[in-house]
Write a protein that holds these residues in place. Sequence first.
Motif, PDB file in Angstrom:
ATOM      1  N   UNK A 192      42.268  22.385  32.061  1.00 23.31           N
ATOM      2  CA  UNK A 192      42.068  22.230  33.496  1.00 23.31           C
ATOM      3  C   UNK A 192      42.481  23.461  34.287  1.00 23.31           C
ATOM      4  N   UNK A 193      42.353  23.338  35.609  1.00 20.13           N
ATOM      5  CA  UNK A 193      42.649  24.454  36.516  1.00 20.13           C
ATOM      6  C   UNK A 193      43.527  23.987  37.663  1.00 20.13           C
ATOM      7  N   UNK A 194      44.273  24.915  38.199  1.00 19.45           N
ATOM      8  CA  UNK A 194      45.087  24.678  39.388  1.00 19.45           C
ATOM      9  C   UNK A 194      45.126  25.945  40.219  1.00 19.45           C
ATOM     10  N   UNK A 195      45.365  25.767  41.494  1.00 19.41           N
ATOM     11  CA  UNK A 195      45.657  26.892  42.368  1.00 19.41           C
ATOM     12  C   UNK A 195      47.016  26.656  43.001  1.00 19.41           C
ATOM     13  N   UNK A 196      47.926  27.555  42.746  1.00 14.53           N
ATOM     14  CA  UNK A 196      49.234  27.527  43.379  1.00 14.53           C
ATOM     15  C   UNK A 196      49.219  28.464  44.581  1.00 14.53           C
ATOM     16  N   UNK A 197      49.886  28.043  45.633  1.00 12.92           N
ATOM     17  CA  UNK A 197      49.972  28.870  46.839  1.00 12.92           C
ATOM     18  C   UNK A 197      51.420  29.188  47.145  1.00 12.92           C
ATOM     19  N   UNK A 198      51.630  30.393  47.621  1.00 13.63           N
ATOM     20  CA  UNK A 198      52.941  30.847  48.096  1.00 13.63           C
ATOM     21  C   UNK A 198      52.735  31.307  49.535  1.00 13.63           C
ATOM     22  N   UNK A 199      53.388  30.620  50.457  1.00 14.27           N
ATOM     23  CA  UNK A 199      53.243  30.941  51.877  1.00 14.27           C
ATOM     24  C   UNK A 199      54.546  31.518  52.389  1.00 14.27           C
ATOM     25  N   UNK A 200      54.445  32.614  53.122  1.00 14.92           N
ATOM     26  CA  UNK A 200      55.627  33.283  53.645  1.00 14.92           C
ATOM     27  C   UNK A 200      55.793  33.006  55.139  1.00 14.92           C
ATOM     28  N   UNK A 204      46.791  36.608  30.656  1.00 14.18           N
ATOM     29  CA  UNK A 204      45.669  37.520  30.917  1.00 14.18           C
ATOM     30  C   UNK A 204      44.340  36.849  30.593  1.00 14.18           C
ATOM     31  N   UNK A 205      43.409  37.006  31.511  1.00 13.26           N
ATOM     32  CA  UNK A 205      42.095  36.404  31.327  1.00 13.26           C
ATOM     33  C   UNK A 205      42.015  34.956  31.775  1.00 13.26           C
ATOM     34  N   UNK A 206      43.151  34.328  32.065  1.00 14.37           N
ATOM     35  CA  UNK A 206      43.166  32.926  32.503  1.00 14.37           C
ATOM     36  C   UNK A 206      43.663  32.780  33.937  1.00 14.37           C
ATOM     37  N   UNK A 207      44.618  33.596  34.328  1.00 10.47           N
ATOM     38  CA  UNK A 207      45.224  33.506  35.657  1.00 10.47           C
ATOM     39  C   UNK A 207      44.796  34.694  36.501  1.00 10.47           C
ATOM     40  N   UNK A 208      44.691  34.464  37.802  1.00 10.23           N
ATOM     41  CA  UNK A 208      44.365  35.528  38.751  1.00 10.23           C
ATOM     42  C   UNK A 208      45.259  35.401  39.965  1.00 10.23           C
ATOM     43  N   UNK A 209      45.842  36.517  40.374  1.00  9.25           N
ATOM     44  CA  UNK A 209      46.700  36.534  41.562  1.00  9.25           C
ATOM     45  C   UNK A 209      45.904  37.143  42.718  1.00  9.25           C
ATOM     46  N   UNK A 237      48.214  33.537  46.257  1.00  9.99           N
ATOM     47  CA  UNK A 237      47.795  32.422  45.436  1.00  9.99           C
ATOM     48  C   UNK A 237      47.734  32.824  43.969  1.00  9.99           C
ATOM     49  N   UNK A 238      47.960  31.841  43.118  1.00  5.08           N
ATOM     50  CA  UNK A 238      47.814  32.038  41.680  1.00  5.08           C
ATOM     51  C   UNK A 238      46.780  31.041  41.184  1.00  5.08           C
ATOM     52  N   UNK A 239      45.624  31.570  40.786  1.00  6.48           N
ATOM     53  CA  UNK A 239      44.568  30.732  40.243  1.00  6.48           C
ATOM     54  C   UNK A 239      44.758  30.641  38.736  1.00  6.48           C
ATOM     55  N   UNK A 240      44.877  29.414  38.260  1.00  2.00           N
ATOM     56  CA  UNK A 240      45.178  29.197  36.839  1.00  2.00           C
ATOM     57  C   UNK A 240      44.047  28.407  36.199  1.00  2.00           C
ATOM     58  N   UNK A 241      43.414  28.988  35.208  1.00  2.00           N
ATOM     59  CA  UNK A 241      42.319  28.340  34.496  1.00  2.00           C
ATOM     60  C   UNK A 241      42.678  28.176  33.020  1.00  2.00           C
ATOM     61  N   UNK A 242      41.909  27.334  32.351  1.00  2.00           N
ATOM     62  CA  UNK A 242      42.102  27.110  30.904  1.00  2.00           C
ATOM     63  C   UNK A 242      43.565  26.833  30.588  1.00  2.00           C
ATOM     64  N   UNK A 243      44.139  25.928  31.334  1.00  2.00           N
ATOM     65  CA  UNK A 243      45.574  25.649  31.190  1.00  2.00           C
ATOM     66  C   UNK A 243      45.889  25.041  29.837  1.00  2.00           C
ATOM     67  N   UNK A 244      47.066  25.404  29.344  1.00  2.00           N
ATOM     68  CA  UNK A 244      47.546  24.955  28.048  1.00  2.00           C
ATOM     69  C   UNK A 244      48.857  24.198  28.237  1.00  2.00           C
ATOM     70  N   UNK A 245      49.227  23.347  27.309  1.00  2.00           N
ATOM     71  CA  UNK A 245      50.518  22.644  27.429  1.00  2.00           C
ATOM     72  C   UNK A 245      51.693  23.611  27.577  1.00  2.00           C
ATOM     73  N   UNK A 246      51.608  24.763  26.945  1.00  2.00           N
ATOM     74  CA  UNK A 246      52.707  25.734  27.047  1.00  2.00           C
ATOM     75  C   UNK A 246      52.788  26.403  28.420  1.00  2.00           C
TER      76      UNK A 246
END
Length: 128
Positions: free
Chosen positions: A16-24, A65-70, A80-89
Motif C-alpha cells: 500500500x501507499x501513504x502520504x505523511x505530512x510535516x507542517x511547520x 530508494x525508489x519507493x519513497x519521495x520527499x 511531505x513523504x510519499x511512501x509507496x510499496x510499503x513493507x512490514x519493515x
Amino acid sequence: QVKLVESGGATVQPGGSLRLSCVASGDSLNYYAVGWFRQAPGKAREMVSCINWHHSTENYADFVKGRFTIVRDNAKRTVDLYMNSLKPEDTGVYYCAAEFDVSGSFCERLARYDYDYWGQGTQVTVSS
C-alpha cells in the motif's frame, strides 16, 4: 523557532501507499533542511530522507530508494513523504525534523541526527 507537526500515519496492507505530512509553524521553512526519520519498537531511530531548503538536494536511505519521495512546499510550510510499496519493515513512528541551513549542505550527508527541531511523530503500521 519552528514547531513541527506530523500527520498521515495509518495502518495499511503490504504494498500500500501513504502520504505523511510535516507542517511547520512559527518561522517559515525557508533556509531549513528537513528530514524524515523513523523508529521501530525496540530499535534505534534511523534516517529516512532529507531535503534542503532550495530543493537541490534530496537524499534517501537505501532501504526506501525508489519507493519513497520527499516533497517540500516552502510557501505552504510543508514537507511531505510519499511512501509507496510499503513493507512490514516500514512499520514505526515517523518523525520530521528541521535544521537551519542557509548553505543548503546539511542534507549532503544523510546520517545526521543533529537537528534542532523535532515533531511528535505519527504511527505507520504495515500489516496484513
